[in-house]
Design a protein around this motif. Structure first.
Motif, mmCIF file in Angstrom:
data_model
loop_
_atom_site.group_PDB
_atom_site.id
_atom_site.type_symbol
_atom_site.label_atom_id
_atom_site.label_comp_id
_atom_site.label_asym_id
_atom_site.label_seq_id
_atom_site.Cartn_x
_atom_site.Cartn_y
_atom_site.Cartn_z
ATOM 1 N N CYS A 112 -25.297 41.229 -22.848
ATOM 2 C CA CYS A 112 -26.654 41.244 -22.292
ATOM 3 C C CYS A 112 -27.569 40.277 -23.041
ATOM 4 O O CYS A 112 -28.365 39.561 -22.425
ATOM 5 C CB CYS A 112 -27.228 42.659 -22.345
ATOM 6 S SG CYS A 112 -26.457 43.815 -21.196
ATOM 7 N N GLY A 113 -27.447 40.250 -24.371
ATOM 8 C CA GLY A 113 -28.284 39.356 -25.163
ATOM 9 C C GLY A 113 -28.030 37.891 -24.848
ATOM 10 O O GLY A 113 -28.971 37.098 -24.699
ATOM 11 N N LEU A 114 -26.759 37.523 -24.737
ATOM 12 C CA LEU A 114 -26.425 36.132 -24.408
ATOM 13 C C LEU A 114 -26.916 35.757 -23.010
ATOM 14 O O LEU A 114 -27.395 34.638 -22.794
ATOM 15 C CB LEU A 114 -24.915 35.917 -24.513
ATOM 16 C CG LEU A 114 -24.326 35.979 -25.924
ATOM 17 C CD1 LEU A 114 -22.807 35.868 -25.875
ATOM 18 C CD2 LEU A 114 -24.912 34.881 -26.815
ATOM 19 N N THR A 115 -26.808 36.697 -22.081
ATOM 20 C CA THR A 115 -27.293 36.437 -20.721
ATOM 21 C C THR A 115 -28.800 36.208 -20.724
ATOM 22 O O THR A 115 -29.310 35.270 -20.089
ATOM 23 C CB THR A 115 -26.940 37.612 -19.784
ATOM 24 O OG1 THR A 115 -25.529 37.839 -19.818
ATOM 25 C CG2 THR A 115 -27.369 37.312 -18.362
ATOM 26 N N ILE A 116 -29.530 37.060 -21.442
ATOM 27 C CA ILE A 116 -30.990 36.903 -21.557
ATOM 28 C C ILE A 116 -31.328 35.558 -22.193
ATOM 29 O O ILE A 116 -32.237 34.847 -21.738
ATOM 30 C CB ILE A 116 -31.586 38.063 -22.374
ATOM 31 C CG1 ILE A 116 -31.513 39.369 -21.572
ATOM 32 C CG2 ILE A 116 -33.033 37.758 -22.782
ATOM 33 C CD1 ILE A 116 -31.818 40.613 -22.378
ATOM 34 N N ALA A 117 -30.588 35.186 -23.234
ATOM 35 C CA ALA A 117 -30.865 33.926 -23.925
ATOM 36 C C ALA A 117 -30.634 32.722 -23.012
ATOM 37 O O ALA A 117 -31.450 31.789 -22.976
ATOM 38 C CB ALA A 117 -29.991 33.820 -25.182
ATOM 39 N N VAL A 118 -29.535 32.743 -22.268
ATOM 40 C CA VAL A 118 -29.223 31.617 -21.371
ATOM 41 C C VAL A 118 -30.283 31.492 -20.268
ATOM 42 O O VAL A 118 -30.765 30.395 -19.961
ATOM 43 C CB VAL A 118 -27.817 31.783 -20.753
ATOM 44 C CG1 VAL A 118 -27.590 30.751 -19.662
ATOM 45 C CG2 VAL A 118 -26.742 31.643 -21.835
ATOM 46 N N ILE A 119 -30.683 32.625 -19.693
ATOM 47 C CA ILE A 119 -31.669 32.579 -18.603
ATOM 48 C C ILE A 119 -33.043 32.164 -19.117
ATOM 49 O O ILE A 119 -33.719 31.330 -18.504
ATOM 50 C CB ILE A 119 -31.736 33.945 -17.883
ATOM 51 C CG1 ILE A 119 -30.395 34.256 -17.220
ATOM 52 C CG2 ILE A 119 -32.853 33.943 -16.837
ATOM 53 C CD1 ILE A 119 -30.309 35.655 -16.639
ATOM 54 N N SER A 120 -33.469 32.724 -20.242
ATOM 55 C CA SER A 120 -34.784 32.369 -20.774
ATOM 56 C C SER A 120 -34.819 30.910 -21.222
ATOM 57 O O SER A 120 -35.853 30.229 -21.083
ATOM 58 C CB SER A 120 -35.166 33.294 -21.937
ATOM 59 O OG SER A 120 -34.179 33.273 -22.950
ATOM 60 N N GLY A 121 -33.691 30.397 -21.715
ATOM 61 C CA GLY A 121 -33.628 28.978 -22.070
ATOM 62 C C GLY A 121 -33.831 28.089 -20.852
ATOM 63 O O GLY A 121 -34.484 27.041 -20.934
ATOM 64 N N GLN A 122 -33.298 28.525 -19.714
ATOM 65 C CA GLN A 122 -33.480 27.748 -18.488
ATOM 66 C C GLN A 122 -34.900 27.873 -17.935
ATOM 67 O O GLN A 122 -35.417 26.944 -17.299
ATOM 68 C CB GLN A 122 -32.451 28.185 -17.443
ATOM 69 C CG GLN A 122 -31.041 27.773 -17.828
ATOM 70 C CD GLN A 122 -29.994 28.314 -16.883
ATOM 71 O OE1 GLN A 122 -29.928 27.912 -15.729
ATOM 72 N NE2 GLN A 122 -29.167 29.223 -17.368
ATOM 73 N N LEU A 123 -35.547 29.015 -18.194
ATOM 74 C CA LEU A 123 -36.964 29.133 -17.845
ATOM 75 C C LEU A 123 -37.787 28.121 -18.640
ATOM 76 O O LEU A 123 -38.713 27.495 -18.111
ATOM 77 C CB LEU A 123 -37.469 30.545 -18.144
ATOM 78 C CG LEU A 123 -37.391 31.598 -17.042
ATOM 79 C CD1 LEU A 123 -37.933 32.921 -17.556
ATOM 80 C CD2 LEU A 123 -38.159 31.146 -15.814
ATOM 81 N N LEU A 124 -37.435 27.966 -19.905
ATOM 82 C CA LEU A 124 -38.149 27.017 -20.765
ATOM 83 C C LEU A 124 -37.986 25.579 -20.289
ATOM 84 O O LEU A 124 -38.917 24.777 -20.365
ATOM 85 C CB LEU A 124 -37.660 27.141 -22.216
ATOM 86 C CG LEU A 124 -38.275 28.261 -23.050
ATOM 87 C CD1 LEU A 124 -37.534 28.408 -24.369
ATOM 88 C CD2 LEU A 124 -39.754 27.975 -23.308
ATOM 89 N N THR A 125 -36.798 25.252 -19.808
ATOM 90 C CA THR A 125 -36.547 23.882 -19.343
ATOM 91 C C THR A 125 -36.916 23.692 -17.871
ATOM 92 O O THR A 125 -36.729 22.604 -17.329
ATOM 93 C CB THR A 125 -35.059 23.516 -19.548
ATOM 94 O OG1 THR A 125 -34.237 24.455 -18.845
ATOM 95 C CG2 THR A 125 -34.703 23.541 -21.027
ATOM 96 N N GLN A 126 -37.419 24.771 -17.240
ATOM 97 C CA GLN A 126 -37.910 24.723 -15.859
ATOM 98 C C GLN A 126 -36.841 24.267 -14.858
ATOM 99 O O GLN A 126 -37.108 23.474 -13.959
ATOM 100 C CB GLN A 126 -39.153 23.819 -15.762
ATOM 101 C CG GLN A 126 -40.311 24.318 -16.607
ATOM 102 C CD GLN A 126 -41.558 23.467 -16.458
ATOM 103 O OE1 GLN A 126 -41.497 22.310 -16.064
ATOM 104 N NE2 GLN A 126 -42.696 24.048 -16.794
#
Length: 196
Positions: free
Chosen positions: A64-78
């Motif tokens: 779950c943590g890795l999934t959250i990290a990957v998705i939030s990283g993509q939010l940051l890069t828009q």
């Protein structure tokens, strides 16, 4: 009373319950159900799951943590469309366990939806949203490190849930609540190691 259309968190839990109507549920199934442009719902999903009884499954909090990290990283890069690596897309959980978790999460979802309002909107403004995504990224990256510290990953999941609810409902009060929960999560490993 709000309708289902005005209950963003409850609608995510309901959709999780619907997609769990099978023997085994893969992350691929959930991405298909929510759509590749649904960044916030897809980030709330592992946050919800990690605060459920499923967090007791070994390494589930790491997933779950890795999934959250990957998705939030993509939010940051828009990014316009969600991408998840194959090893995350292949992860699966028993359908019955996912359905039971969704059932237990309905009270949490209802509470979040019932209390979300337009407040402190500056904290969820366009300028602040990258910071909120960064906080989610930090929480996600910390979950694998805290895998064996009781409750810490679930507390961080609750913080991510608050940040996502804040962005979905334009409620800055949930940003403050998420920061408070993060501070509590930081105290858990310190207390555990102090007692050891």
């Amino acid at each position: 009373m709000p309708t289902r259309d005005t209950r963003p968190v409850r609608s995510i839990v309901d959709r999780l319950h619907d997609v769990s109507d099978r023997d085994c549920v893969r992350m691929q199934d959930m991405v298909t159900a929510f759509g590749r442009s649904s960044f916030l719902p897809m980030m709330m999903l592992p946050a919800l799951l990690v605060v459920s009884p499923l967090s007791g499954i070994p390494f589930f909090s790491t997933f779950c943590g890795l999934t959250i990290a990957v998705i939030s990283g993509q939010l940051l890069t828009q990014r316009e469309h969600l991408w998840l690596p194959n090893f995350l897309m292949r992860q699966k959980v028993e359908g019955e366990k996912a359905r039971n978790a969704a059932q237990k999460l309905r009270k949490v979802a209802n509470w979040l939806d019932d209390h979300a309002r337009d407040r402190f909107k500056v904290l969820v403004s366009r300028a602040f949203r990258p910071w909120l995504a960064t906080l989610c990224l930090f929480c996600g990256l910390c979950m694998p490190l805290l895998e064996f510290v009781p409750f810490s990953s679930s507390i961080l999941g609750a913080a991510v849930l608050c940040f996502c609810t804040a962005m979905l409902a334009d409620d800055g009060l949930f940003v403050l609540l998420g920061l408070l929960i993060m501070s509590l999560a930081a105290m858990v490993p310190v207390t555990v190691f102090w007692l050891i």
